[in-house]
Scaffold this motif. Structure first.
Motif, PDB file in Angstrom:
ATOM      1  N   GLY A  69       0.812  -1.200   0.000  1.00 51.60           N
ATOM      2  CA  GLY A  69       0.000   0.000   0.000  1.00 51.60           C
ATOM      3  C   GLY A  69       0.853   1.260   0.000  1.00 51.60           C
ATOM      4  O   GLY A  69       2.067   1.217   0.204  1.00 51.60           O
ATOM      5  N   THR A  70       0.201   2.391  -0.232  1.00 52.50           N
ATOM      6  CA  THR A  70       0.867   3.696  -0.318  1.00 52.50           C
ATOM      7  C   THR A  70       1.973   3.655  -1.378  1.00 52.50           C
ATOM      8  O   THR A  70       3.083   4.154  -1.170  1.00 52.50           O
ATOM      9  N   VAL A  71       1.656   3.034  -2.502  1.00 46.24           N
ATOM     10  CA  VAL A  71       2.592   2.981  -3.629  1.00 46.24           C
ATOM     11  C   VAL A  71       2.431   4.291  -4.408  1.00 46.24           C
ATOM     12  O   VAL A  71       1.410   4.514  -5.059  1.00 46.24           O
ATOM     13  N   LEU A  72       3.438   5.132  -4.329  1.00 47.87           N
ATOM     14  CA  LEU A  72       3.355   6.477  -4.910  1.00 47.87           C
ATOM     15  C   LEU A  72       4.141   6.607  -6.209  1.00 47.87           C
ATOM     16  O   LEU A  72       3.721   7.327  -7.118  1.00 47.87           O
ATOM     17  N   THR A  73       5.277   5.953  -6.291  1.00 50.94           N
ATOM     18  CA  THR A  73       6.199   6.163  -7.402  1.00 50.94           C
ATOM     19  C   THR A  73       6.476   4.853  -8.130  1.00 50.94           C
ATOM     20  O   THR A  73       6.171   3.759  -7.634  1.00 50.94           O
ATOM     21  N   ALA A  74       7.115   4.967  -9.287  1.00 52.05           N
ATOM     22  CA  ALA A  74       7.538   3.772 -10.010  1.00 52.05           C
ATOM     23  C   ALA A  74       8.548   2.976  -9.185  1.00 52.05           C
ATOM     24  O   ALA A  74       8.508   1.738  -9.162  1.00 52.05           O
ATOM     25  N   ASP A  75       9.436   3.673  -8.478  1.00 53.77           N
ATOM     26  CA  ASP A  75      10.399   2.975  -7.615  1.00 53.77           C
ATOM     27  C   ASP A  75       9.688   2.200  -6.513  1.00 53.77           C
ATOM     28  O   ASP A  75      10.098   1.083  -6.172  1.00 53.77           O
ATOM     29  N   ASP A  76       8.647   2.798  -5.936  1.00 53.00           N
ATOM     30  CA  ASP A  76       7.860   2.092  -4.918  1.00 53.00           C
ATOM     31  C   ASP A  76       7.307   0.792  -5.482  1.00 53.00           C
ATOM     32  O   ASP A  76       7.365  -0.265  -4.834  1.00 53.00           O
TER      33      ASP A  76
END
Length: 207
Positions: A69-76
């Motif tokens: 959860g709280t996946v914000l970016t491509a890196d995340d």
């Protein structure tokens, strides 16, 4: 993607684990699995979340639904996938959604307005997380949102206790996402026995 939607429609509950204690967060994930809550999201904003995901994946096996959860970016998205997450959950639309879809993973993408819903569906989101649901009118808002979008799978998140879960499902939600009303203080080192009692209540409501 279809398999996740099938599981979501069958179980109707996503547990959201966000803790300050990685060991307690891991025990919380395992306890939820034991309590027939098989759709679990570990928020990347929690302490040591990637480590929790790795340990949980090793214990639960390859087939369990284990979300980040709280996946914000491509890196995340890439880091979470490397840690074993096979579901990505975001608070909104953006690079995290796009990268997760590029990786071939189902995405529960955060939306709030009709414009968000249109954009999320166009992006290819597997299901739409209405967040923060409690801030915009609760079940009545969901019912209104489903008017122009009757066929889309909505998952309200934010302030969903057991009575609200029942009301959202009655209003047409595909499932509900539940954090603190279900997890309590378990992911911070609290009582797992109390977690089991809350889990049984939510499983009953959502079953």
């Amino acid at each position: 993607m279809t398999d996740f939607l099938t599981a979501l429609r069958a179980r109707r509950l996503v547990a959201i684990v966000r803790g300050s204690d990685p060991e307690a967060s891991f025990r919380t994930v395992m306890t939820l699995a034991e309590c027939s809550v098989p759709l679990v999201e570990v928020s990347l904003s929690g302490t040591g979340a990637l480590g929790v995901l790795r340990r949980a994946r090793a214990e639960l096996g390859a087939d369990a639904w284990l979300g980040a959860g709280t996946v914000l970016t491509a890196d995340d998205a890439r880091a979470a996938a490397d840690a074993g997450a096979n579901l990505m959950v975001t608070p909104g639309l953006g690079a995290g959604v796009d990268e997760a879809l590029r990786l071939g993973l189902p995405v529960l993408a955060g939306v709030l307005t009709p414009t968000d819903v249109i954009a999320g569906a166009a992006a290819g989101a597997t299901a739409l997380k209405v967040f923060p649901a409690s801030a915009v009118g609760g079940p009545a808002y969901l019912k209104a949102l489903r008017g122009p979008f009757p066929g889309l799978p909505f998952v309200p998140v934010g302030g969903v206790d057991a009575p609200a879960a029942e009301a959202y499902l009655a209003a047409g939600a595909t499932a509900v996402g539940v954090g603190s009303p279900l997890i309590g203080d378990a992911a911070d080192g609290g009582d797992l026995g109390a977690l089991r009692e809350r889990a049984a209540r939510f499983v009953e409501v959502c079953g």
